[in-house]
Design a protein around this motif. Structure first.
Motif, PDB file in Angstrom:
ATOM      1  N   GLN A 135      21.745   1.329 -45.338  1.00  0.00           N
ATOM      2  CA  GLN A 135      20.289   1.451 -45.480  1.00  0.00           C
ATOM      3  C   GLN A 135      19.554   0.961 -44.237  1.00  0.00           C
ATOM      4  O   GLN A 135      18.545   1.547 -43.850  1.00  0.00           O
ATOM      5  CB  GLN A 135      19.815   0.671 -46.708  1.00  0.00           C
ATOM      6  CG  GLN A 135      20.299   1.276 -48.026  1.00  0.00           C
ATOM      7  CD  GLN A 135      19.708   0.565 -49.223  1.00  0.00           C
ATOM      8  OE1 GLN A 135      18.560   0.131 -49.211  1.00  0.00           O
ATOM      9  NE2 GLN A 135      20.500   0.422 -50.272  1.00  0.00           N
ATOM     10  N   GLU A 157      23.526   9.935 -52.066  1.00  0.00           N
ATOM     11  CA  GLU A 157      22.204   9.353 -51.849  1.00  0.00           C
ATOM     12  C   GLU A 157      21.463   9.195 -53.169  1.00  0.00           C
ATOM     13  O   GLU A 157      21.778   9.877 -54.154  1.00  0.00           O
ATOM     14  CB  GLU A 157      21.384  10.218 -50.872  1.00  0.00           C
ATOM     15  CG  GLU A 157      20.162   9.536 -50.309  1.00  0.00           C
ATOM     16  CD  GLU A 157      20.429   8.126 -49.793  1.00  0.00           C
ATOM     17  OE1 GLU A 157      20.443   7.194 -50.629  1.00  0.00           O
ATOM     18  OE2 GLU A 157      20.636   7.948 -48.587  1.00  0.00           O
ATOM     19  N   SER A 158      20.483   8.297 -53.178  1.00  0.00           N
ATOM     20  CA  SER A 158      19.654   8.074 -54.363  1.00  0.00           C
ATOM     21  C   SER A 158      18.395   8.931 -54.251  1.00  0.00           C
ATOM     22  O   SER A 158      17.990   9.318 -53.142  1.00  0.00           O
ATOM     23  CB  SER A 158      19.265   6.601 -54.469  1.00  0.00           C
ATOM     24  OG  SER A 158      18.344   6.261 -53.445  1.00  0.00           O
ATOM     25  N   PRO A 159      17.741   9.243 -55.374  1.00  0.00           N
ATOM     26  CA  PRO A 159      16.522  10.072 -55.321  1.00  0.00           C
ATOM     27  C   PRO A 159      15.438   9.483 -54.432  1.00  0.00           C
ATOM     28  O   PRO A 159      14.772  10.207 -53.700  1.00  0.00           O
ATOM     29  CB  PRO A 159      16.073  10.122 -56.789  1.00  0.00           C
ATOM     30  CG  PRO A 159      17.315   9.900 -57.569  1.00  0.00           C
ATOM     31  CD  PRO A 159      18.139   8.943 -56.755  1.00  0.00           C
ATOM     32  N   MET A 160      15.258   8.163 -54.477  1.00  0.00           N
ATOM     33  CA  MET A 160      14.155   7.547 -53.733  1.00  0.00           C
ATOM     34  C   MET A 160      14.369   7.610 -52.218  1.00  0.00           C
ATOM     35  O   MET A 160      13.398   7.532 -51.457  1.00  0.00           O
ATOM     36  CB  MET A 160      13.953   6.095 -54.186  1.00  0.00           C
ATOM     37  CG  MET A 160      15.060   5.153 -53.804  1.00  0.00           C
ATOM     38  SD  MET A 160      14.795   3.466 -54.407  1.00  0.00           S
ATOM     39  CE  MET A 160      15.156   3.711 -56.146  1.00  0.00           C
ATOM     40  N   ARG A 161      15.612   7.752 -51.773  1.00  0.00           N
ATOM     41  CA  ARG A 161      15.872   7.780 -50.329  1.00  0.00           C
ATOM     42  C   ARG A 161      16.270   9.159 -49.823  1.00  0.00           C
ATOM     43  O   ARG A 161      16.610   9.310 -48.642  1.00  0.00           O
ATOM     44  CB  ARG A 161      16.972   6.761 -49.981  1.00  0.00           C
ATOM     45  CG  ARG A 161      16.588   5.316 -50.199  1.00  0.00           C
ATOM     46  CD  ARG A 161      17.580   4.367 -49.535  1.00  0.00           C
ATOM     47  NE  ARG A 161      18.909   4.515 -50.088  1.00  0.00           N
ATOM     48  CZ  ARG A 161      19.383   3.798 -51.098  1.00  0.00           C
ATOM     49  NH1 ARG A 161      18.624   2.883 -51.667  1.00  0.00           N
ATOM     50  NH2 ARG A 161      20.609   3.984 -51.553  1.00  0.00           N
ATOM     51  N   LYS A 164      14.031  10.619 -46.865  1.00  0.00           N
ATOM     52  CA  LYS A 164      14.232   9.812 -45.652  1.00  0.00           C
ATOM     53  C   LYS A 164      15.574  10.142 -45.014  1.00  0.00           C
ATOM     54  O   LYS A 164      15.667  10.314 -43.788  1.00  0.00           O
ATOM     55  CB  LYS A 164      14.157   8.327 -45.977  1.00  0.00           C
ATOM     56  CG  LYS A 164      14.590   7.431 -44.815  1.00  0.00           C
ATOM     57  CD  LYS A 164      14.466   5.967 -45.123  1.00  0.00           C
ATOM     58  CE  LYS A 164      15.131   5.100 -44.049  1.00  0.00           C
ATOM     59  NZ  LYS A 164      14.753   5.449 -42.677  1.00  0.00           N
ATOM     60  N   GLU A 205      10.197  17.119 -50.236  1.00  0.00           N
ATOM     61  CA  GLU A 205       8.965  16.358 -50.035  1.00  0.00           C
ATOM     62  C   GLU A 205       7.919  16.726 -51.079  1.00  0.00           C
ATOM     63  O   GLU A 205       7.032  15.930 -51.403  1.00  0.00           O
ATOM     64  CB  GLU A 205       8.406  16.612 -48.626  1.00  0.00           C
ATOM     65  CG  GLU A 205       9.145  15.851 -47.532  1.00  0.00           C
ATOM     66  CD  GLU A 205       8.683  16.239 -46.141  1.00  0.00           C
ATOM     67  OE1 GLU A 205       7.872  17.195 -46.041  1.00  0.00           O
ATOM     68  OE2 GLU A 205       9.128  15.602 -45.170  1.00  0.00           O
ATOM     69  N   LYS A 208       9.630  15.960 -57.134  1.00  0.00           N
ATOM     70  CA  LYS A 208      10.132  14.696 -57.641  1.00  0.00           C
ATOM     71  C   LYS A 208      11.536  14.918 -58.187  1.00  0.00           C
ATOM     72  O   LYS A 208      11.751  15.820 -58.999  1.00  0.00           O
ATOM     73  CB  LYS A 208       9.224  14.147 -58.741  1.00  0.00           C
ATOM     74  CG  LYS A 208       9.603  12.754 -59.211  1.00  0.00           C
ATOM     75  CD  LYS A 208       8.600  12.229 -60.219  1.00  0.00           C
ATOM     76  CE  LYS A 208       8.978  10.811 -60.660  1.00  0.00           C
ATOM     77  NZ  LYS A 208       7.991  10.272 -61.639  1.00  0.00           N
ATOM     78  N   ARG A 210      15.495  13.361 -59.615  1.00  0.00           N
ATOM     79  CA  ARG A 210      16.168  12.290 -60.335  1.00  0.00           C
ATOM     80  C   ARG A 210      17.660  12.585 -60.366  1.00  0.00           C
ATOM     81  O   ARG A 210      18.095  13.676 -60.008  1.00  0.00           O
ATOM     82  CB  ARG A 210      15.608  12.175 -61.759  1.00  0.00           C
ATOM     83  CG  ARG A 210      15.734  13.449 -62.550  1.00  0.00           C
ATOM     84  CD  ARG A 210      14.932  13.405 -63.841  1.00  0.00           C
ATOM     85  NE  ARG A 210      15.384  12.326 -64.726  1.00  0.00           N
ATOM     86  CZ  ARG A 210      14.817  12.060 -65.899  1.00  0.00           C
ATOM     87  NH1 ARG A 210      13.782  12.774 -66.304  1.00  0.00           N
ATOM     88  NH2 ARG A 210      15.291  11.096 -66.649  1.00  0.00           N
TER      89      ARG A 210
END
Length: 221
Positions: A135, A157-161, A164, A205, A208, A210
């Motif tokens: 990270q 990878e995770s959804p929140m990252r 990025k 972008e 959303k 999950r």
């Protein structure tokens, strides 16, 4: 005996008959999250003692587990989804078993990166699995080292990252590098988004997301 038992990555039907037999037969099941594993066991009407084994306690309890295994206990190690040891805890216990002449059997089964790779449309004859990128510390070095990798690359990878990471990959590998993002594999809303790193980053972008995510990236030409 220690059994490494893969569990479904989404659809509960994606478990082998042998895996169910082992889970019914062992003395105790080591689970990354006992609540998640309980749902699977309840679905298949399996009643066995559960014990927590995860990245935050594995160093503390590995010696205790080795003692129990050496005394004759049969244990199954499962994670929340997929094959133990693939970006999930297992290595420390397996190494300790090998060092203490305790037999280990790894069952074949679900692993998220395999379906993501084969349906990506990218070369599958040679690839490298990188798991989760660092990270912070080591992220730049890792990406710099992979910039000229010629094999197909696979990342978790995770959804929140996700966005990025796609933007970072685009910066180091080039915006036109081909990729495929697979998410919600084996579930009702499974999605495999293919395109350039820039195109796929732009797509997510605006969306959303999950669930667990696999990013497959073409190697350098």
């Amino acid at each position: 005996m220690l059994y490494l038992v893969p569990t479904p990555i989404g659809n509960l039907k994606d478990i082998t008959l042998r895996a169910l037999e082992v889970l019914k037969d062992v003395d105790v099941i080591l689970a990354e999250d006992t609540r998640t594993t309980s749902k699977l066991l309840n679905h298949y009407q399996i009643s066995k003692p559960l014990s927590s084994y995860h990245q935050h306690n594995e160093h503390k309890i590995v010696d205790q587990l080795i003692q129990q295994l050496a005394a004759g206990k049969k244990m199954a190690l499962v994670t929340d989804a997929g094959t133990p040891g693939i970006s999930d805890p297992a290595f420390l216990l397996v190494r300790a078993c090998v060092q203490n002449d305790i037999e280990v059997q790894s069952l074949p089964g679900a692993t998220a990166f395999v379906p993501a790779l084969v349906n990506s449309g990218l070369p599958t004859n040679s690839f490298c699995f990188e798991g989760f990128l660092p990270q912070k510390k080591g992220r730049h070095t890792t990406l710099e080292n992979l910039k000229n990798e010629r094999r197909t690359m696979i990342f978790y990878e995770s959804p929140m990252r996700l966005v990025k990471t796609l933007n970072d990959l685009s910066q180091y590998f080039g915006a036109e590098r081909r990729c495929c993002v697979s998410r919600e594999l084996t579930k009702m809303f499974e999605e495999n988004k293919r395109g350039t790193l820039q195109e796929v980053a732009s797509y997510y972008e605006q969306k959303k997301v999950r669930g667990e995510i696999v990013i497959v990236v073409a190697g350098s030409a």
